[in-house]
Design a protein around this motif. Structure first.
Motif, PDB file in Angstrom:
ATOM      1  N   LEU A 163      -0.694   9.491 -23.529  1.00 33.71           N
ATOM      2  CA  LEU A 163      -1.266   8.144 -23.595  1.00 33.71           C
ATOM      3  C   LEU A 163      -0.522   7.203 -22.649  1.00 33.71           C
ATOM      4  N   LYS A 164       0.796   7.250 -22.692  1.00 37.49           N
ATOM      5  CA  LYS A 164       1.611   6.408 -21.810  1.00 37.49           C
ATOM      6  C   LYS A 164       1.318   6.732 -20.345  1.00 37.49           C
ATOM      7  N   LEU A 165       1.308   8.003 -20.016  1.00 42.39           N
ATOM      8  CA  LEU A 165       1.060   8.415 -18.635  1.00 42.39           C
ATOM      9  C   LEU A 165      -0.347   8.034 -18.182  1.00 42.39           C
ATOM     10  N   GLY A 166      -1.313   8.151 -19.070  1.00 41.33           N
ATOM     11  CA  GLY A 166      -2.684   7.780 -18.744  1.00 41.33           C
ATOM     12  C   GLY A 166      -2.828   6.290 -18.478  1.00 41.33           C
ATOM     13  N   ILE A 167      -2.180   5.476 -19.299  1.00 45.42           N
ATOM     14  CA  ILE A 167      -2.226   4.029 -19.093  1.00 45.42           C
ATOM     15  C   ILE A 167      -1.538   3.656 -17.789  1.00 45.42           C
ATOM     16  N   LYS A 168      -0.377   4.247 -17.528  1.00 47.65           N
ATOM     17  CA  LYS A 168       0.337   3.959 -16.285  1.00 47.65           C
ATOM     18  C   LYS A 168      -0.483   4.396 -15.066  1.00 47.65           C
ATOM     19  N   LEU A 169      -1.136   5.535 -15.153  1.00 43.74           N
ATOM     20  CA  LEU A 169      -1.983   5.998 -14.053  1.00 43.74           C
ATOM     21  C   LEU A 169      -3.174   5.065 -13.847  1.00 43.74           C
ATOM     22  N   ALA A 170      -3.797   4.633 -14.939  1.00 43.48           N
ATOM     23  CA  ALA A 170      -4.938   3.725 -14.828  1.00 43.48           C
ATOM     24  C   ALA A 170      -4.522   2.411 -14.175  1.00 43.48           C
ATOM     25  N   LEU A 171      -3.384   1.863 -14.580  1.00 45.35           N
ATOM     26  CA  LEU A 171      -2.890   0.629 -13.967  1.00 45.35           C
ATOM     27  C   LEU A 171      -2.620   0.829 -12.486  1.00 45.35           C
ATOM     28  N   LEU A 172      -2.007   1.939 -12.147  1.00 37.93           N
ATOM     29  CA  LEU A 172      -1.682   2.210 -10.744  1.00 37.93           C
ATOM     30  C   LEU A 172      -2.942   2.400  -9.909  1.00 37.93           C
ATOM     31  N   VAL A 173      -3.961   3.019 -10.472  1.00 40.84           N
ATOM     32  CA  VAL A 173      -5.225   3.194  -9.741  1.00 40.84           C
ATOM     33  C   VAL A 173      -5.870   1.832  -9.471  1.00 40.84           C
ATOM     34  N   VAL A 174      -5.820   0.932 -10.445  1.00 38.41           N
ATOM     35  CA  VAL A 174      -6.358  -0.418 -10.240  1.00 38.41           C
ATOM     36  C   VAL A 174      -5.551  -1.146  -9.169  1.00 38.41           C
ATOM     37  N   ILE A 175      -4.219  -1.073  -9.255  1.00 43.30           N
ATOM     38  CA  ILE A 175      -3.351  -1.704  -8.254  1.00 43.30           C
ATOM     39  C   ILE A 175      -3.665  -1.144  -6.869  1.00 43.30           C
ATOM     40  N   LEU A 176      -3.707   0.164  -6.778  1.00 43.34           N
ATOM     41  CA  LEU A 176      -3.958   0.822  -5.498  1.00 43.34           C
ATOM     42  C   LEU A 176      -5.337   0.449  -4.953  1.00 43.34           C
ATOM     43  N   GLY A 177      -6.328   0.386  -5.824  1.00 42.00           N
ATOM     44  CA  GLY A 177      -7.668  -0.011  -5.400  1.00 42.00           C
ATOM     45  C   GLY A 177      -7.707  -1.423  -4.850  1.00 42.00           C
ATOM     46  N   LEU A 178      -7.073  -2.362  -5.559  1.00 39.85           N
ATOM     47  CA  LEU A 178      -7.044  -3.747  -5.089  1.00 39.85           C
ATOM     48  C   LEU A 178      -6.319  -3.876  -3.759  1.00 39.85           C
ATOM     49  N   LEU A 228       0.833  -1.206   0.000  1.00 40.63           N
ATOM     50  CA  LEU A 228       0.000   0.000   0.000  1.00 40.63           C
ATOM     51  C   LEU A 228       0.868   1.256   0.000  1.00 40.63           C
ATOM     52  N   HIS A 229       1.864   1.282   0.844  1.00 34.77           N
ATOM     53  CA  HIS A 229       2.734   2.457   0.933  1.00 34.77           C
ATOM     54  C   HIS A 229       3.529   2.661  -0.355  1.00 34.77           C
ATOM     55  N   GLY A 230       3.963   1.563  -0.957  1.00 33.63           N
ATOM     56  CA  GLY A 230       4.688   1.665  -2.223  1.00 33.63           C
ATOM     57  C   GLY A 230       3.811   2.220  -3.332  1.00 33.63           C
ATOM     58  N   ALA A 231       2.572   1.735  -3.413  1.00 33.56           N
ATOM     59  CA  ALA A 231       1.657   2.220  -4.450  1.00 33.56           C
ATOM     60  C   ALA A 231       1.327   3.700  -4.245  1.00 33.56           C
ATOM     61  N   LEU A 232       1.122   4.092  -2.989  1.00 31.61           N
ATOM     62  CA  LEU A 232       0.854   5.511  -2.710  1.00 31.61           C
ATOM     63  C   LEU A 232       2.063   6.381  -3.042  1.00 31.61           C
ATOM     64  N   THR A 233       3.256   5.890  -2.720  1.00 36.74           N
ATOM     65  CA  THR A 233       4.485   6.621  -3.050  1.00 36.74           C
ATOM     66  C   THR A 233       4.615   6.783  -4.559  1.00 36.74           C
ATOM     67  N   MET A 234       4.304   5.719  -5.289  1.00 32.02           N
ATOM     68  CA  MET A 234       4.365   5.809  -6.751  1.00 32.02           C
ATOM     69  C   MET A 234       3.378   6.847  -7.289  1.00 32.02           C
ATOM     70  N   LEU A 235       2.180   6.873  -6.726  1.00 33.21           N
ATOM     71  CA  LEU A 235       1.167   7.825  -7.182  1.00 33.21           C
ATOM     72  C   LEU A 235       1.619   9.263  -6.937  1.00 33.21           C
ATOM     73  N   VAL A 236       2.061   9.541  -5.721  1.00 39.60           N
ATOM     74  CA  VAL A 236       2.470  10.910  -5.371  1.00 39.60           C
ATOM     75  C   VAL A 236       3.680  11.347  -6.193  1.00 39.60           C
ATOM     76  N   THR A 237       4.689  10.494  -6.286  1.00 41.25           N
ATOM     77  CA  THR A 237       5.897  10.879  -7.021  1.00 41.25           C
ATOM     78  C   THR A 237       5.641  10.927  -8.526  1.00 41.25           C
ATOM     79  N   GLY A 238       4.747  10.067  -9.028  1.00 45.16           N
ATOM     80  CA  GLY A 238       4.417  10.108 -10.453  1.00 45.16           C
ATOM     81  C   GLY A 238       3.737  11.410 -10.828  1.00 45.16           C
ATOM     82  N   VAL A 239       2.792  11.828 -10.008  1.00 48.49           N
ATOM     83  CA  VAL A 239       2.121  13.110 -10.254  1.00 48.49           C
ATOM     84  C   VAL A 239       3.128  14.260 -10.153  1.00 48.49           C
TER      85      VAL A 239
END
Length: 117
Positions: A69-84, A42-53
């Protein structure tokens, strides 16, 4: 500005390491059907989200060209990961397909970052 960007990239890599490391530590338990989402994931995924933005903002501040497009796909994948990870964080046992999906999506995210230029 480059030093700041490189520092944030380093933190982004620390986040992916925490997410992937947490997944790897539970792979043996996944085979037994006893895997769980550890806090590092969880902490890793949140760190990725904050630093990616932050990285997107820093690159836009320099007027760099970004692949939306690349950034949007990566963000969508990360949101799914973070949600799970977030939804299943308190479960004692996470079904192997759900846990495996987190690992697979993480690997896909890494390969998109590295191979899509």
């Amino acid at each position: 500005m480059d030093v700041l960007i490189h520092a944030v990239v380093g933190l982004h890599i620390v986040g992916i390491g925490a997410l992937l490391g947490g997944f790897m530590t539970q792979m043996k338990a996944m085979g037994k059907g006893e895997a769980r989402m550890v806090p590092a994931m969880l902490h890793g995924a949140l760190t990725m989200l904050v630093t990616g933005v932050a990285l997107v903002g820093l690159h836009q501040a320099q007027d760099d060209t970004l692949n939306s497009l690349k950034l949007g796909i990566k963000l969508a994948l990360l949101v799914v990961i973070l949600g799970l990870v977030y939804v299943k964080r308190d479960d004692e046992k996470v079904p192997a397909p759900v846990f495996g999906a987190v690992g697979a999506l993480t690997m896909v995210n890494i390969f998109i970052a590295v191979m899509w230029v």
